[in-house]
Design a protein around this motif. Structure first.
Motif, PDB file in Angstrom:
ATOM      1  N   GLY A   1       0.824  -1.200   0.000  1.00  0.00           N
ATOM      2  CA  GLY A   1       0.000   0.000   0.000  1.00  0.00           C
ATOM      3  C   GLY A   1       0.858   1.250   0.000  1.00  0.00           C
ATOM      4  O   GLY A   1       2.095   1.199   0.077  1.00  0.00           O
ATOM      5  N   ALA A   2       0.223   2.388  -0.087  1.00  0.00           N
ATOM      6  CA  ALA A   2       0.939   3.667  -0.107  1.00  0.00           C
ATOM      7  C   ALA A   2       1.679   3.881   1.207  1.00  0.00           C
ATOM      8  O   ALA A   2       2.802   4.401   1.213  1.00  0.00           O
ATOM      9  N   ASP A   3       1.065   3.482   2.322  1.00  0.00           N
ATOM     10  CA  ASP A   3       1.727   3.643   3.623  1.00  0.00           C
ATOM     11  C   ASP A   3       2.974   2.779   3.717  1.00  0.00           C
ATOM     12  O   ASP A   3       4.000   3.202   4.247  1.00  0.00           O
ATOM     13  N   ASP A   4       2.878   1.547   3.216  1.00  0.00           N
ATOM     14  CA  ASP A   4       4.030   0.654   3.256  1.00  0.00           C
ATOM     15  C   ASP A   4       5.185   1.196   2.413  1.00  0.00           C
ATOM     16  O   ASP A   4       6.349   1.132   2.818  1.00  0.00           O
TER      17      ASP A   4
ATOM     18  N   ALA B   1       5.790   4.344   1.651  1.00  0.00           N
ATOM     19  CA  ALA B   1       6.347   5.526   2.311  1.00  0.00           C
ATOM     20  C   ALA B   1       7.222   5.112   3.489  1.00  0.00           C
ATOM     21  O   ALA B   1       8.296   5.685   3.712  1.00  0.00           O
ATOM     22  N   GLU B   2       6.774   4.113   4.239  1.00  0.00           N
ATOM     23  CA  GLU B   2       7.566   3.641   5.385  1.00  0.00           C
ATOM     24  C   GLU B   2       8.874   3.021   4.913  1.00  0.00           C
ATOM     25  O   GLU B   2       9.933   3.265   5.503  1.00  0.00           O
ATOM     26  N   ASP B   3       8.816   2.217   3.852  1.00  0.00           N
ATOM     27  CA  ASP B   3      10.026   1.611   3.317  1.00  0.00           C
ATOM     28  C   ASP B   3      11.005   2.674   2.829  1.00  0.00           C
ATOM     29  O   ASP B   3      12.221   2.564   3.030  1.00  0.00           O
TER      30      ASP B   3
END
Length: 90
Positions: A74-77, A79-81
């Motif tokens: 997902g977009a959150d994953d 960004a976190e990566d």
């Protein structure tokens, strides 16, 4: 019940196959714990015999989700990566 997800349909069928015998046994005046035990056995037997198609559909959905070729990111994953990678480069 074509609009329900397979897991929801199977869960509702299993609940009904337990609740109906339980209600009947309790209405007949059978003791509570005996009613629950007998209703559970009846529910398991009914589910095993009559709900094979629903059970297989749920199993197929689980298998498909577990063996997906590309993992869901997902977009959150993402960004976190990117943030973790940026801190590791320092």
């Amino acid at each position: 019940m074509k609009n329900f997800p397979a897991w929801l349909q199977y869960t509702l069928l299993r609940l009904v196959s337990f609740i109906v015998p339980l209600a009947i046994l309790l209405a007949l005046g059978v003791e509570g714990w005996i009613s629950a035990l007998v209703a559970a056995v009846i529910g398991i037997c009914v589910s095993y015999i009559f709900f094979a198609r629903s059970r297989n559909a749920v199993a197929l959905q689980i298998h498909t989700a577990r063996t997906r070729k590309t993992p869901f990111v997902g977009a959150d994953d993402a960004a976190e990566d990117a943030a973790v990678d940026a801190t590791n480069e320092r």
